[in-house]
Motif scaffolding. Structure first.
Motif, PDB file in Angstrom:
ATOM      1  N   PHE A 210      52.161  43.659  29.783  1.00 15.57           N
ATOM      2  CA  PHE A 210      50.819  44.040  30.229  1.00 15.57           C
ATOM      3  C   PHE A 210      50.693  45.508  30.644  1.00 15.57           C
TER       4      PHE A 210
ATOM      5  N   ALA B  65      45.879  39.301  34.251  1.00 18.33           N
ATOM      6  CA  ALA B  65      46.891  38.896  33.284  1.00 18.33           C
ATOM      7  C   ALA B  65      48.060  38.366  34.111  1.00 18.33           C
TER       8      ALA B  65
ATOM      9  N   ARG C 221      45.734  30.597  28.481  1.00 16.61           N
ATOM     10  CA  ARG C 221      45.286  31.219  27.224  1.00 16.61           C
ATOM     11  C   ARG C 221      44.193  30.397  26.564  1.00 16.61           C
TER      12      ARG C 221
ATOM     13  N   ALA D 166      47.598  42.989  36.568  1.00 16.97           N
ATOM     14  CA  ALA D 166      48.655  42.124  36.044  1.00 16.97           C
ATOM     15  C   ALA D 166      49.503  41.639  37.206  1.00 16.97           C
TER      16      ALA D 166
ATOM     17  N   ARG E 250      44.712  35.689  29.865  1.00 12.28           N
ATOM     18  CA  ARG E 250      45.935  36.295  29.340  1.00 12.28           C
ATOM     19  C   ARG E 250      47.112  35.833  30.188  1.00 12.28           C
TER      20      ARG E 250
ATOM     21  N   ALA F 235      43.985  34.085  36.989  1.00 11.18           N
ATOM     22  CA  ALA F 235      43.568  34.314  35.602  1.00 11.18           C
ATOM     23  C   ALA F 235      42.062  34.179  35.456  1.00 11.18           C
TER      24      ALA F 235
END
Length: 279
Positions: A81, A32, A51, A8, A56, A27
């Protein structure tokens, strides 16, 4: 397997330009992403794009120059996350002005966004990363740190980014945290607004993004404290401030001694004049 799978990351100033390219690339490699931009609508748009592509992402509309908002940005990543693996300090502003006609308000804005922003985000991220035993911080610097004409405030801010990169790298290595900087060359809105910038539309932000993903990934394990210059076709390491040999020593120094040293033994170590570095 994606290079950033399970990670993340927070990317500041990622509503457009370089930051948007960094967010999309990260991504696409499985990260994320928290998409931050002071223009909340742009952050929402980029997060939505990610998305829609199956990634995410969440958005954060806030200024990194505000310590509370910067801390909230880092906290959002952990809340959404469950962790924080990487921070890309990309948000920045720039302008040009002659030294005798500079504007204090614009100078303050540059320092607040370009220096305090990374400091606020970086210190908040370091606290989380130290607790979890690792992480990556990527600062976005600039070749302007060597001194660019009509850009004293911006040059100073990027010199500060180089210094904080070296300082954090020294402090955080023992905590498993890598800290590096990139000095990208890319055709962005900031570049298009500057009439002194050479027209290079082929140098897109997307061409720079792989370097940031590399630094966020485990492929860069062991690489820390570096400033990497990247244009998409050219990659190099920038030298950092260091003492040059020879180091001259005397019990006492007169003005004449100093003049003789700089005109003699130290002459070849002097940096070229600014006019030779920036055309």
């Amino acid at each position: 397997m994606d290079l950033l799978s399970g990670k993340a990351v927070v990317i500041t100033g990622s509503g457009q330009g370089l930051g948007r390219a960094f967010a999309h690339h990260a991504a696409a490699e499985g990260a994320a992403v928290v998409v931050n931009d002071v223009e909340a609508g742009l952050a929402d748009e980029v997060a939505g794009e990610i998305r829609a592509l199956g990634g995410r992402a969440v958005s954060h509309g806030g200024s990194v120059a505000d310590a509370a908002q910067a801390a909230g940005l880092i906290g959002l990543c952990v809340t959404e996350f469950g962790t924080l693996d990487g921070l890309v300090n990309n948000a920045g502003v720039n302008y040009r002005a002659d030294p005798w006609a500079d504007d204090p308000a614009r100078m303050r804005e540059v320092v607040e966004v370009n220096v305090l922003g990374p400091l606020f985000c970086g210190t908040a991220a370091a606290e989380v990363m130290c607790e979890r035993g690792g992480g990556v911080i990527v600062n976005v610097g600039s070749g302007s740190m060597i001194g660019q004409r009509r850009a004293a405030a911006y040059s100073a801010s990027k010199g500060a980014v180089a210094s904080m990169t070296a300082s954090w790298a020294a402090d955080l290595t023992e905590h498993g945290i890598r800290v590096n900087a990139v000095a990208p060359v890319a055709w962005t809105r900031m570049a298009r607004a500057d009439p002194t910038v050479v027209q290079t539309p082929e140098h897109t932000p997307e061409r720079v993004a792989p370097l940031v993903t590399y630094l966020l990934s485990d492929l860069s394990a062991g690489v820390t404290g570096q400033i990497l210059r990247f244009r998409g076709d050219i990659l190099c390491v920038l030298a950092q401030t260091a003492i040059k040999d020879p180091v001259l020593e005397r019990d006492t120094w007169t003005v004449e001694d100093i003049a003789n040293a700089l005109g003699g033994d130290l002459r070849e170590t002097l940096e070229p004049p600014p006019s030779a570095r920036w055309k």
